[in-house]
Design a protein around this motif. Structure first.
Motif, PDB file in Angstrom:
ATOM      1  N   LEU A 158       0.856  -1.191   0.000  1.00  0.00           N
ATOM      2  CA  LEU A 158       0.000   0.000   0.000  1.00  0.00           C
ATOM      3  C   LEU A 158       0.889   1.238   0.000  1.00  0.00           C
ATOM      4  O   LEU A 158       1.811   1.328   0.811  1.00  0.00           O
ATOM      5  CB  LEU A 158      -0.908   0.026   1.223  1.00  0.00           C
ATOM      6  N   PRO A 159       0.621   2.199  -0.862  1.00  0.00           N
ATOM      7  CA  PRO A 159       1.422   3.423  -0.877  1.00  0.00           C
ATOM      8  C   PRO A 159       1.357   4.142   0.473  1.00  0.00           C
ATOM      9  O   PRO A 159       0.308   4.195   1.112  1.00  0.00           O
ATOM     10  CB  PRO A 159       0.774   4.288  -1.965  1.00  0.00           C
ATOM     11  N   GLU A 160       2.487   4.670   0.892  1.00  0.00           N
ATOM     12  CA  GLU A 160       2.568   5.414   2.156  1.00  0.00           C
ATOM     13  C   GLU A 160       1.521   6.523   2.210  1.00  0.00           C
ATOM     14  O   GLU A 160       0.935   6.804   3.255  1.00  0.00           O
ATOM     15  CB  GLU A 160       3.970   6.002   2.306  1.00  0.00           C
ATOM     16  N   SER A 161       1.247   7.138   1.065  1.00  0.00           N
ATOM     17  CA  SER A 161       0.302   8.256   1.014  1.00  0.00           C
ATOM     18  C   SER A 161      -1.121   7.857   1.401  1.00  0.00           C
ATOM     19  O   SER A 161      -1.915   8.713   1.777  1.00  0.00           O
ATOM     20  CB  SER A 161       0.299   8.882  -0.381  1.00  0.00           C
ATOM     21  N   CYS A 162      -1.449   6.568   1.329  1.00  0.00           N
ATOM     22  CA  CYS A 162      -2.819   6.145   1.672  1.00  0.00           C
ATOM     23  C   CYS A 162      -2.917   5.653   3.111  1.00  0.00           C
ATOM     24  O   CYS A 162      -4.023   5.408   3.587  1.00  0.00           O
ATOM     25  CB  CYS A 162      -3.315   5.099   0.695  1.00  0.00           C
ATOM     26  N   HIS A 163      -1.825   5.529   3.835  1.00  0.00           N
ATOM     27  CA  HIS A 163      -1.886   5.025   5.216  1.00  0.00           C
ATOM     28  C   HIS A 163      -2.795   5.873   6.100  1.00  0.00           C
ATOM     29  O   HIS A 163      -3.460   5.356   6.986  1.00  0.00           O
ATOM     30  CB  HIS A 163      -0.482   4.947   5.818  1.00  0.00           C
ATOM     31  N   ARG A 164      -2.845   7.183   5.867  1.00  0.00           N
ATOM     32  CA  ARG A 164      -3.675   8.068   6.689  1.00  0.00           C
ATOM     33  C   ARG A 164      -5.160   7.747   6.570  1.00  0.00           C
ATOM     34  O   ARG A 164      -5.947   8.060   7.461  1.00  0.00           O
ATOM     35  CB  ARG A 164      -3.424   9.530   6.330  1.00  0.00           C
ATOM     36  N   LEU A 165      -5.567   7.083   5.471  1.00  0.00           N
ATOM     37  CA  LEU A 165      -6.972   6.720   5.302  1.00  0.00           C
ATOM     38  C   LEU A 165      -7.434   5.762   6.399  1.00  0.00           C
ATOM     39  O   LEU A 165      -8.622   5.643   6.670  1.00  0.00           O
ATOM     40  CB  LEU A 165      -7.212   6.071   3.939  1.00  0.00           C
ATOM     41  N   PHE A 166      -6.482   5.072   7.028  1.00  0.00           N
ATOM     42  CA  PHE A 166      -6.809   4.056   8.024  1.00  0.00           C
ATOM     43  C   PHE A 166      -6.626   4.544   9.456  1.00  0.00           C
ATOM     44  O   PHE A 166      -6.669   3.760  10.383  1.00  0.00           O
ATOM     45  CB  PHE A 166      -5.923   2.826   7.786  1.00  0.00           C
ATOM     46  N   GLU A 167      -6.415   5.833   9.641  1.00  0.00           N
ATOM     47  CA  GLU A 167      -6.162   6.375  10.979  1.00  0.00           C
ATOM     48  C   GLU A 167      -7.427   6.575  11.804  1.00  0.00           C
ATOM     49  O   GLU A 167      -7.346   6.870  12.984  1.00  0.00           O
ATOM     50  CB  GLU A 167      -5.378   7.690  10.875  1.00  0.00           C
ATOM     51  N   ARG A 168      -8.569   6.442  11.204  1.00  0.00           N
ATOM     52  CA  ARG A 168      -9.826   6.566  11.942  1.00  0.00           C
ATOM     53  C   ARG A 168     -10.788   5.488  11.440  1.00  0.00           C
ATOM     54  O   ARG A 168     -10.608   4.955  10.345  1.00  0.00           O
ATOM     55  CB  ARG A 168     -10.419   7.961  11.759  1.00  0.00           C
ATOM     56  N   PRO A 169     -11.800   5.157  12.221  1.00  0.00           N
ATOM     57  CA  PRO A 169     -12.749   4.123  11.796  1.00  0.00           C
ATOM     58  C   PRO A 169     -13.478   4.550  10.512  1.00  0.00           C
ATOM     59  O   PRO A 169     -13.796   5.724  10.332  1.00  0.00           O
ATOM     60  CB  PRO A 169     -13.739   4.035  12.959  1.00  0.00           C
ATOM     61  N   PHE A 170     -13.719   3.603   9.648  1.00  0.00           N
ATOM     62  CA  PHE A 170     -14.421   3.898   8.404  1.00  0.00           C
ATOM     63  C   PHE A 170     -14.962   2.603   7.828  1.00  0.00           C
ATOM     64  O   PHE A 170     -14.623   1.511   8.284  1.00  0.00           O
ATOM     65  CB  PHE A 170     -13.490   4.568   7.393  1.00  0.00           C
ATOM     66  N   VAL A 195     -18.265  -2.775   4.378  1.00  0.00           N
ATOM     67  CA  VAL A 195     -17.636  -3.551   5.452  1.00  0.00           C
ATOM     68  C   VAL A 195     -16.735  -2.659   6.288  1.00  0.00           C
ATOM     69  O   VAL A 195     -16.221  -1.649   5.810  1.00  0.00           O
ATOM     70  CB  VAL A 195     -16.810  -4.733   4.891  1.00  0.00           C
ATOM     71  N   TRP A 196     -16.531  -3.040   7.560  1.00  0.00           N
ATOM     72  CA  TRP A 196     -15.564  -2.381   8.418  1.00  0.00           C
ATOM     73  C   TRP A 196     -14.187  -2.791   7.931  1.00  0.00           C
ATOM     74  O   TRP A 196     -13.963  -3.934   7.522  1.00  0.00           O
ATOM     75  CB  TRP A 196     -15.780  -2.837   9.852  1.00  0.00           C
ATOM     76  N   ALA A 197     -13.226  -1.869   7.940  1.00  0.00           N
ATOM     77  CA  ALA A 197     -11.870  -2.197   7.483  1.00  0.00           C
ATOM     78  C   ALA A 197     -10.840  -1.406   8.275  1.00  0.00           C
ATOM     79  O   ALA A 197     -11.118  -0.323   8.779  1.00  0.00           O
ATOM     80  CB  ALA A 197     -11.733  -1.894   5.997  1.00  0.00           C
ATOM     81  N   SER A 198      -9.644  -1.971   8.372  1.00  0.00           N
ATOM     82  CA  SER A 198      -8.499  -1.279   8.954  1.00  0.00           C
ATOM     83  C   SER A 198      -7.248  -1.790   8.249  1.00  0.00           C
ATOM     84  O   SER A 198      -7.338  -2.630   7.345  1.00  0.00           O
ATOM     85  CB  SER A 198      -8.417  -1.500  10.473  1.00  0.00           C
ATOM     86  N   ARG A 199      -6.095  -1.307   8.665  1.00  0.00           N
ATOM     87  CA  ARG A 199      -4.837  -1.679   8.016  1.00  0.00           C
ATOM     88  C   ARG A 199      -3.898  -2.287   9.043  1.00  0.00           C
ATOM     89  O   ARG A 199      -3.772  -1.795  10.153  1.00  0.00           O
ATOM     90  CB  ARG A 199      -4.185  -0.436   7.401  1.00  0.00           C
ATOM     91  N   GLU A 200      -3.251  -3.376   8.657  1.00  0.00           N
ATOM     92  CA  GLU A 200      -2.164  -3.973   9.438  1.00  0.00           C
ATOM     93  C   GLU A 200      -0.982  -4.099   8.496  1.00  0.00           C
ATOM     94  O   GLU A 200      -0.964  -4.983   7.637  1.00  0.00           O
ATOM     95  CB  GLU A 200      -2.563  -5.338  10.002  1.00  0.00           C
ATOM     96  N   ASP A 211     -11.614   8.750   0.226  1.00  0.00           N
ATOM     97  CA  ASP A 211     -10.807   9.688   1.005  1.00  0.00           C
ATOM     98  C   ASP A 211     -11.695  10.877   1.328  1.00  0.00           C
ATOM     99  O   ASP A 211     -12.053  11.660   0.451  1.00  0.00           O
ATOM    100  CB  ASP A 211      -9.588  10.124   0.198  1.00  0.00           C
ATOM    101  N   HIS A 212     -12.084  11.023   2.588  1.00  0.00           N
ATOM    102  CA  HIS A 212     -12.999  12.094   2.978  1.00  0.00           C
ATOM    103  C   HIS A 212     -12.289  13.430   3.186  1.00  0.00           C
ATOM    104  O   HIS A 212     -12.942  14.439   3.439  1.00  0.00           O
ATOM    105  CB  HIS A 212     -13.765  11.700   4.245  1.00  0.00           C
ATOM    106  N   TYR A 252      -9.987   8.530  -3.947  1.00  0.00           N
ATOM    107  CA  TYR A 252     -10.271   7.222  -3.366  1.00  0.00           C
ATOM    108  C   TYR A 252      -9.115   6.275  -3.639  1.00  0.00           C
ATOM    109  O   TYR A 252      -8.285   6.501  -4.515  1.00  0.00           O
ATOM    110  CB  TYR A 252     -11.580   6.638  -3.917  1.00  0.00           C
ATOM    111  N   LEU A 253      -9.076   5.227  -2.849  1.00  0.00           N
ATOM    112  CA  LEU A 253      -8.114   4.150  -3.020  1.00  0.00           C
ATOM    113  C   LEU A 253      -8.887   2.954  -3.559  1.00  0.00           C
ATOM    114  O   LEU A 253      -9.914   2.571  -2.993  1.00  0.00           O
ATOM    115  CB  LEU A 253      -7.469   3.793  -1.670  1.00  0.00           C
ATOM    116  N   LEU A 254      -8.414   2.370  -4.652  1.00  0.00           N
ATOM    117  CA  LEU A 254      -9.042   1.198  -5.243  1.00  0.00           C
ATOM    118  C   LEU A 254      -7.993   0.093  -5.280  1.00  0.00           C
ATOM    119  O   LEU A 254      -6.902   0.282  -5.822  1.00  0.00           O
ATOM    120  CB  LEU A 254      -9.536   1.505  -6.658  1.00  0.00           C
ATOM    121  N   VAL A 255      -8.316  -1.051  -4.669  1.00  0.00           N
ATOM    122  CA  VAL A 255      -7.395  -2.186  -4.606  1.00  0.00           C
ATOM    123  C   VAL A 255      -8.100  -3.400  -5.191  1.00  0.00           C
ATOM    124  O   VAL A 255      -9.222  -3.722  -4.794  1.00  0.00           O
ATOM    125  CB  VAL A 255      -6.964  -2.473  -3.154  1.00  0.00           C
ATOM    126  N   ARG A 256      -7.431  -4.075  -6.123  1.00  0.00           N
ATOM    127  CA  ARG A 256      -7.941  -5.336  -6.685  1.00  0.00           C
ATOM    128  C   ARG A 256      -6.972  -6.443  -6.304  1.00  0.00           C
ATOM    129  O   ARG A 256      -5.766  -6.234  -6.319  1.00  0.00           O
ATOM    130  CB  ARG A 256      -8.038  -5.249  -8.202  1.00  0.00           C
TER     131      ARG A 256
END
Length: 100
Positions: free
Chosen positions: A3-15, A33-38, A68-69, A80-84
């Motif tokens: 995952l690009p470093e620039s998108c890590h902030r998307l996971f800093e709060r619940p979404f 779905v609920w999601a987070s990053r590990e 990305d809000h 937005y981040l799109l992952v396939r």
């Protein structure tokens, strides 16, 4: 996938994220779905009996969309981040485990 470093902030709060799987007839099945990053993994919680889990067992191709809000493009549209990819699974009832 890294995952690009620039998108890590998307996971800093619940979404919520949008997960799309493939139904047996080939049509898309989309769920919020609920999601987070590990690390570089997107982690989601889901119940074993749901259609999305059944679909992942049958065809592991998925798409995840995260809005990305905070960021907007020059036209004012949200980014937005799109992952396939194909999911890895863990837990008591995972898509790759067999049912008792």
């Amino acid at each position: 996938m890294e995952l690009p470093e620039s998108c890590h902030r998307l996971f800093e709060r619940p979404f919520n994220a949008v997960l799309t799987t493939v139904n047996p007839d080939g049509s898309p099945q989309t769920s919020m779905v609920w999601a987070s990053r590990e690390g570089d993994e997107i982690v989601m919680g889901m119940e074993g009996g749901r259609p999305k889990v059944r679909n992942i067992r049958n065809d592991p191709r998925v798409t995840v969309l995260i809005e990305d809000h905070d960021e907007r493009d020059a036209r004012g549209l949200p980014q937005y981040l799109l992952v396939r990819g194909t999911p890895g699974c863990s837990g008591r009832t995972s898509p790759t485990s067999s049912r008792p």
